[in-house]
Motif scaffolding. Structure first.
Motif, mmCIF file in Angstrom:
data_model
loop_
_atom_site.group_PDB
_atom_site.id
_atom_site.type_symbol
_atom_site.label_atom_id
_atom_site.label_comp_id
_atom_site.label_asym_id
_atom_site.label_seq_id
_atom_site.Cartn_x
_atom_site.Cartn_y
_atom_site.Cartn_z
ATOM 1 N N ILE A 83 33.835 -17.432 87.440
ATOM 2 C CA ILE A 83 32.483 -17.670 87.956
ATOM 3 C C ILE A 83 32.058 -16.525 88.868
ATOM 4 N N ASP A 84 32.992 -16.043 89.675
ATOM 5 C CA ASP A 84 32.689 -14.926 90.565
ATOM 6 C C ASP A 84 32.327 -13.675 89.760
ATOM 7 N N ALA A 85 33.048 -13.440 88.670
ATOM 8 C CA ALA A 85 32.796 -12.256 87.836
ATOM 9 C C ALA A 85 31.485 -12.373 87.059
ATOM 10 N N GLU A 86 31.163 -13.563 86.584
ATOM 11 C CA GLU A 86 29.992 -13.741 85.730
ATOM 12 C C GLU A 86 28.759 -14.243 86.483
ATOM 13 N N GLY A 87 28.952 -14.727 87.691
ATOM 14 C CA GLY A 87 27.842 -15.253 88.474
ATOM 15 C C GLY A 87 27.756 -16.764 88.395
ATOM 16 N N SER A 89 25.051 -18.575 88.365
ATOM 17 C CA SER A 89 24.029 -19.031 87.415
ATOM 18 C C SER A 89 24.055 -18.132 86.182
ATOM 19 N N VAL A 90 23.770 -18.771 85.068
ATOM 20 C CA VAL A 90 23.745 -18.077 83.782
ATOM 21 C C VAL A 90 22.420 -18.405 83.100
ATOM 22 N N VAL A 91 22.168 -17.732 82.007
ATOM 23 C CA VAL A 91 20.969 -18.020 81.220
ATOM 24 C C VAL A 91 21.317 -19.119 80.230
ATOM 25 N N GLY A 92 20.553 -20.194 80.273
ATOM 26 C CA GLY A 92 20.786 -21.330 79.379
ATOM 27 C C GLY A 92 20.352 -21.033 77.955
ATOM 28 N N SER A 93 20.545 -21.989 77.071
ATOM 29 C CA SER A 93 20.280 -21.809 75.642
ATOM 30 C C SER A 93 18.806 -21.556 75.332
ATOM 31 N N THR A 94 17.916 -21.996 76.211
ATOM 32 C CA THR A 94 16.491 -21.746 75.974
ATOM 33 C C THR A 94 15.923 -20.722 76.951
ATOM 34 N N GLN A 96 16.432 -20.633 80.240
ATOM 35 C CA GLN A 96 16.292 -21.138 81.609
ATOM 36 C C GLN A 96 17.545 -20.822 82.422
ATOM 37 N N PRO A 97 17.393 -20.697 83.740
ATOM 38 C CA PRO A 97 18.588 -20.507 84.575
ATOM 39 C C PRO A 97 19.409 -21.806 84.601
ATOM 40 N N ALA A 98 20.718 -21.655 84.562
ATOM 41 C CA ALA A 98 21.614 -22.817 84.566
ATOM 42 C C ALA A 98 22.867 -22.484 85.372
ATOM 43 N N ILE A 99 23.495 -23.510 85.872
ATOM 44 C CA ILE A 99 24.773 -23.342 86.573
ATOM 45 C C ILE A 99 25.831 -22.941 85.543
ATOM 46 N N HIS A 100 26.736 -22.076 85.948
ATOM 47 C CA HIS A 100 27.814 -21.636 85.064
ATOM 48 C C HIS A 100 28.557 -22.860 84.525
ATOM 49 N N PRO A 101 28.784 -22.910 83.216
ATOM 50 C CA PRO A 101 29.453 -24.084 82.636
ATOM 51 C C PRO A 101 30.858 -24.327 83.182
ATOM 52 N N TYR A 105 34.250 -27.700 85.113
ATOM 53 C CA TYR A 105 35.714 -27.755 85.112
ATOM 54 C C TYR A 105 36.283 -27.589 86.515
ATOM 55 N N VAL A 106 35.605 -26.803 87.352
ATOM 56 C CA VAL A 106 36.025 -26.681 88.751
ATOM 57 C C VAL A 106 35.934 -28.046 89.426
ATOM 58 N N GLU A 107 34.823 -28.736 89.223
ATOM 59 C CA GLU A 107 34.634 -30.053 89.842
ATOM 60 C C GLU A 107 35.671 -31.054 89.354
#
Length: 147
Positions: A83-87, A89-94, A96-101, A105-107
């Motif tokens: 997550i630290d390397a990729e950020g 937030s990521v770009v979602g499938s459409t 939109q900004p989204a939380i890293h998937p 798994y961290v939670e």
């Protein structure tokens, strides 16, 4: 003629807290060797748990839960590094900004860690509960006729 004990005498002092006695020592040898497959976080946790246990954990009965705890710390460290390397937030499938998937798994991993921490006494509340249980067990073993 023997006098019958009152309920308070049979069950201990229900109005007072259990004495803050230490948990019984179940193992006095050296801590088990760190398993070779553990990574840095897991190795550190393995050593810390055995050291902090001060004889409260047995390699025969507690090894697997402590190993699982160390492995989960390795998993958590790997996920957080990703997550630290990729950020966060990521770009979602459409688009939109989204939380890293991987955050899901961290939670989940952290929930498993908390469950183990409670089981092995790694929170103030868990230590208090386990200490009370240990104190009760010592009292029963010392004088089973009183209980």
């Amino acid at each position: 003629m023997s006098r019958a004990k009152s309920p308070a005498q049979r069950t201990g002092n229900p109005n007072g807290a259990a004495s803050p006695e230490a948990a019984p020592v179940v193992y006095e040898g050296r801590a088990p060797r760190v398993p070779g497959h553990l990574k840095a976080a897991g190795r550190e946790v393995w050593r810390s748990v055995w050291q902090a246990g001060s004889g409260a954990y047995s390699p025969d009965t507690d090894r697997n839960i402590i190993l699982r705890y160390a492995e989960l710390h390795d998993r958590r460290a790997d996920l957080l590094a990703l997550i630290d390397a990729e950020g966060l937030s990521v770009v979602g499938s459409t688009g939109q900004p989204a939380i890293h998937p991987a955050m899901r798994y961290v939670e989940t991993t952290e929930r498993e860690l908390r469950a183990i921490e409670t089981a092995i006494g790694f929170s103030p509340e868990a230590r208090m509960r386990l200490g009370i249980v240990a104190a009760e067990a010592r009292r029963v073993a010392a004088s089973p006729a009183d209980f």
